[in-house]
Design an enzyme around this catalytic site. Structure first.
Site, short mmCIF file in Angstrom:
data_model
loop_
_atom_site.label_atom_id
_atom_site.label_comp_id
_atom_site.label_asym_id
_atom_site.label_seq_id
_atom_site.Cartn_x
_atom_site.Cartn_y
_atom_site.Cartn_z
CG ASP A 1 -10.54 -6.84 -10.14
OD1 ASP A 1 -11.13 -7.81 -9.64
OD2 ASP A 1 -10.46 -6.65 -11.37
CD GLU B 1 -9.67 -10.93 -7.74
OE1 GLU B 1 -10.59 -11.69 -8.04
OE2 GLU B 1 -9.29 -10.00 -8.48
#
Length: 554
Positions: free
Chosen positions: A220, A279
């Site tokens: 993330d 990401e």
């Protein structure tokens, strides 16, 4: 001679066995948002046991791996992306034993498990941060975050002009007067990755889950760990937007790459081809390629592709740019249309282009037709593809959720990501009827709309022309067709008609009509699959608007 070709009855192909090496280069990876997938205990919230019970469905769908959004111990200020304990399962999702059972059962079915890792920030309830606040100025734990004195006569102004992705300042003032940095919600303070204890902790966390048997990590905010020295003001730069294309002192700093080289060495100690997926929101696909150099990560999400409008020229440009950027570093391109942070593509394509957060349902029929065509295009491209739970049912965003039901933290702050991510997180329907359409026995944490049951797995299974059967057929063909999906292969474009994308790969062709009107073009082979009914006549085909067709050419 006329031939009618239904959408979901593909021509049979010889089955091939995929080599076990480099499985991730052409894998189809299914994202599960645990809170909204399946509820096993009737509390209205999805859980790990619910996912475990539905693994046979995912195996039958034809995916290769399952990516789980966070299920760690968390106050849930941001859907679990505020982690209080990286080695514990939140009780709302189950226990570590449930995680172990899920991983074991997935492997028995031939599915791999990828878990989310959240290294940019923790929860404000993480032990480190709680102690840093409680101990006050001078606490050594404060160095593991970004605590700074404020500006102004009495330090009443934030240390710099950075803004939160969710809107408002990226700084919050503690009771003792110091300010701390949070690029997202105030409950998500950013780690200071210059501190060796932070790096040590995450190396330990990696090993903990690798020892549990996970097959990889989705990282993330992979672009956000390192901040520019001195935390300089943005100044004349555009203010922060997650999908922005401006260079900023808090995203995509070169220092992140040494972190990932260290992580890669850890991953390579383990057998079974474990992987990292980034990401990484970057200004260009060329910058994204930096994250997937041979000694760093394996894949990075292609957000430029996700953001591309339904336009032939624009799609061709981003496909070429993506393949060209990945080729020098030897990484596969990835393709994605929906996830837990953006409007589902069935709704995005139902509205005029221009954003990833859509507030109106738009033309539902048009959106679904384009979404089906876009899916076949995505699955025909070289590389790995990501599928977000429910898109195989053609689910739209729920755009009329009542304000009191919303839980997206950016909904309660100004601007930022607009605060409408809840619409793509509504629990998915499994059955035609029931209190939550088969999601569980106790309702659902976000209200499901009337008519949700007609989009359910039960309602679409075995139904010719349904979106679910289209996905099942496409994934079966992708697995059976030699070379389809292979990561490094090029595409050969054919110019057949304005508004039509047409390309070939070995033994395969794909044609996509992105216009709203039918186009007659030469048939390049035998129809394998189509997103809408098509008719081939004497070597030509009437290609309906917003339709994709797969062909066998040899």
């Amino acid at each position: 001679m006329n031939q009618q070709h239904p959408m979901d009855e593909p021509v049979a192909l010889a089955t091939t066995t995929r080599e076990p090496t480099d499985w991730w280069r052409d894998a189809v990876i299914y994202q599960v948002y645990p809170r909204s997938f399946a509820d096993s205990d009737g509390d209205g919230t999805g859980d790990l046991e619910g996912i475990r019970r539905r693994l046979p469905y995912l195996k039958g769908l034809g995916v290769d791996a399952v990516w789980l959004s966070p299920f760690y111990a968390s106050p849930q200020a941001d859907g679990g992306y505020d982690v209080a304990d990286y080695r514990a399962v939140d009780p709302m999702y189950g226990t570590l034993l449930d995680a172990d059972a899920l991983i074991t059962d997935a492997h028995a079915l031939g599915l791999r498990i990828i878990v989310d890792l959240v290294p940019n920030h923790s929860s404000d309830q993480h032990e480190w941060f709680r102690r840093a606040v409680e101990e006050g100025p001078g606490s050594p734990l404060r160095d593991r975050y970004h605590f700074r004195p404020g500006k102004g006569v009495d330090g009443e102004l934030p240390p710099n002009d950075w803004e939160s992705v969710f809107g408002g300042p990226a700084w919050t003032r503690a009771a003792d007067g110091a300010w701390f940095l949070h690029l997202f919600a105030p409950e998500q303070p950013d780690f200071n990755w210059e501190h060796p204890a932070v790096a040590d902790e995450f190396r330990s966390i990696l090993r903990f889950w690798l020892d549990m048997g996970v097959d990889g990590f989705r990282i993330d905010v992979a672009h956000g760990l390192v901040k520019a020295e001195g935390l300089p003001d943005l100044g004349g730069h555009d203010q922060l937007k997650l999908l922005g294309n401006d260079v900023t002192p808090f995203f995509d700093q070169d220092g992140v790459h040494e972190i990932y080289r260290t992580w890669r060495r850890i991953l390579d100690e383990y057998d079974g081809e474990r992987i990292f997926v980034a990401e990484a929101w970057t200004p260009t696909v060329e910058r994204t390629a930096n994250y997937v150099r041979p000694d760093e990560l394996h894949q990075a999400f292609n957000f430029q592709y996700l953001s591309t409008p339904w336009d032939a020229a624009a799609l061709r440009r981003i496909v070429d740019a993506s393949l060209d950027a990945m080729r020098p570093v030897g990484a596969p391109a990835t393709w994605v249309l929906s996830n837990h942070d953006v409007t589902r593509h069935a709704t995005r394509f139902a509205n005029p282009p221009g954003g990833t957060q859509i507030r109106t349902p738009g033309d539902r029929e048009l959106g679904l037709r384009r979404a089906r065509a876009a899916t076949l295009l995505m699955l025909a491209l070289p590389g790995s593809a990501y599928v977000y739970q429910g898109e195989e049912l053609g689910l739209p965003d729920v755009t009329d959720l009542p304000d009191e039901a919303r839980q997206d933290p950016s909904f309660f702050r100004a601007e930022g990501q607009d605060g409408f991510r809840d619409g793509c997180r509504v629990p998915i329907p499994w059955t035609r009827t029931g209190s939550s359409y088969g999601f569980g026995d106790g309702g659902s944490w976000l209200p499901q709309p009337d008519g949700w049951g007609e989009l359910s797995v039960e309602a679409q299974t075995g139904v010719p022309g349904s979106t679910l059967e289209l996905y099942r057929s496409a994934l079966a063909l992708r697995r059976a067709q030699p070379g389809l999906g292979a990561g490094g292969d090029p595409v050969w474009w054919d110019d057949v008609s304005e508004g039509v994308l047409a390309f070939e790969r070995p033994g395969f062709a794909c044609t996509v009509n992105v216009t709203g009107a039918p186009v007659r073009i030469p048939a390049p082979g035998t129809v394998l699959l189509a997103s809408s009914p098509v008719e081939a006549t004497d070597g030509e085909i009437e290609l309906p608007g917003d339709t994709t067709v797969w062909w066998a050419t040899a």
